[in-house]
Scaffold this motif. Sequence first.
Motif, mmCIF file in Angstrom:
data_model
loop_
_atom_site.group_PDB
_atom_site.id
_atom_site.type_symbol
_atom_site.label_atom_id
_atom_site.label_comp_id
_atom_site.label_asym_id
_atom_site.label_seq_id
_atom_site.Cartn_x
_atom_site.Cartn_y
_atom_site.Cartn_z
ATOM 1 N N ALA A 197 64.371 91.550 -25.267
ATOM 2 C CA ALA A 197 63.533 92.236 -26.733
ATOM 3 C C ALA A 197 63.810 91.665 -27.862
ATOM 4 O O ALA A 197 64.101 92.352 -28.837
ATOM 5 C CB ALA A 197 63.706 93.721 -26.366
ATOM 6 N N SER A 198 64.264 90.233 -27.903
ATOM 7 C CA SER A 198 64.503 89.498 -29.358
ATOM 8 C C SER A 198 63.557 89.877 -30.280
ATOM 9 O O SER A 198 63.983 90.257 -31.373
ATOM 10 C CB SER A 198 64.863 88.327 -28.927
ATOM 11 O OG SER A 198 63.486 87.665 -28.532
ATOM 12 N N ALA A 199 62.192 89.898 -30.160
ATOM 13 C CA ALA A 199 61.326 90.085 -31.261
ATOM 14 C C ALA A 199 61.263 91.269 -31.912
ATOM 15 O O ALA A 199 61.180 91.595 -33.112
ATOM 16 C CB ALA A 199 59.939 89.574 -30.937
ATOM 17 N N ARG A 200 61.505 92.224 -30.956
ATOM 18 C CA ARG A 200 61.439 93.749 -31.237
ATOM 19 C C ARG A 200 62.831 94.031 -32.012
ATOM 20 O O ARG A 200 62.795 94.701 -33.231
ATOM 21 C CB ARG A 200 61.589 94.488 -30.093
ATOM 22 C CG ARG A 200 61.665 96.040 -30.469
ATOM 23 C CD ARG A 200 61.252 97.124 -29.299
ATOM 24 N NE ARG A 200 62.546 97.014 -28.393
ATOM 25 C CZ ARG A 200 63.717 97.477 -28.232
ATOM 26 N NH1 ARG A 200 63.846 98.423 -29.439
ATOM 27 N NH2 ARG A 200 64.778 97.532 -27.441
ATOM 28 N N TYR A 201 63.931 93.595 -31.724
ATOM 29 C CA TYR A 201 65.499 93.550 -32.509
ATOM 30 C C TYR A 201 65.280 92.985 -33.693
ATOM 31 O O TYR A 201 65.728 93.405 -34.776
ATOM 32 C CB TYR A 201 66.514 93.212 -31.592
ATOM 33 C CG TYR A 201 66.923 94.237 -30.513
ATOM 34 C CD1 TYR A 201 67.160 95.379 -30.710
ATOM 35 C CD2 TYR A 201 66.734 93.706 -29.263
ATOM 36 C CE1 TYR A 201 67.307 96.357 -29.829
ATOM 37 C CE2 TYR A 201 67.162 94.698 -28.241
ATOM 38 C CZ TYR A 201 67.336 95.915 -28.421
ATOM 39 O OH TYR A 201 67.932 96.743 -27.308
ATOM 40 N N ALA A 202 64.777 91.676 -33.696
ATOM 41 C CA ALA A 202 64.567 91.016 -35.048
ATOM 42 C C ALA A 202 63.750 91.837 -36.112
ATOM 43 O O ALA A 202 64.092 91.894 -37.045
ATOM 44 C CB ALA A 202 64.015 89.739 -34.978
ATOM 45 N N LYS A 203 62.635 92.313 -35.658
ATOM 46 C CA LYS A 203 61.704 93.085 -36.526
ATOM 47 C C LYS A 203 62.244 94.346 -36.931
ATOM 48 O O LYS A 203 62.525 94.829 -38.070
ATOM 49 C CB LYS A 203 60.402 93.354 -35.906
ATOM 50 C CG LYS A 203 59.449 94.065 -36.901
ATOM 51 C CD LYS A 203 58.105 94.145 -36.223
ATOM 52 C CE LYS A 203 57.234 94.878 -37.033
ATOM 53 N NZ LYS A 203 55.779 94.955 -36.784
#
Length: 112
Positions: free
Chosen positions: A16-22
């Motif tokens: 879930a890298s994109a979710r954590y980055a956002k």
Amino acid sequence: MTAPSLDSSARVATDASARYAKQLASHLGRRIEAEPVEDGWLLRIGSGTCELRPEADALVLSATAPDAATLATVEDVVGRHLVRFGARAGLSVEWSSGTRNEAVAPEELDPA
């Protein structure tokens, strides 16, 4: 001449890298500058920065600062918040040892 800087990086395994980055950029963006960039987000923490780059299986963190104290602050702020957000998923952040980029005059840079 560009100023010398210290760099460090971390690769945090997650699907879930994109979710954590956002989430990280949104949360920290209330107190610091967080701007979207081509491959993720750029956070400005004092005189340091941290790029958040989501990949398929990891969130890549790249920190840069002019001195060791600022680099430690960037690593602490980003790492501590990410670990807290990903506590249920068991996220952990381990920064690589920093490297020093010495000052280089623009005319000394290799154009290739």
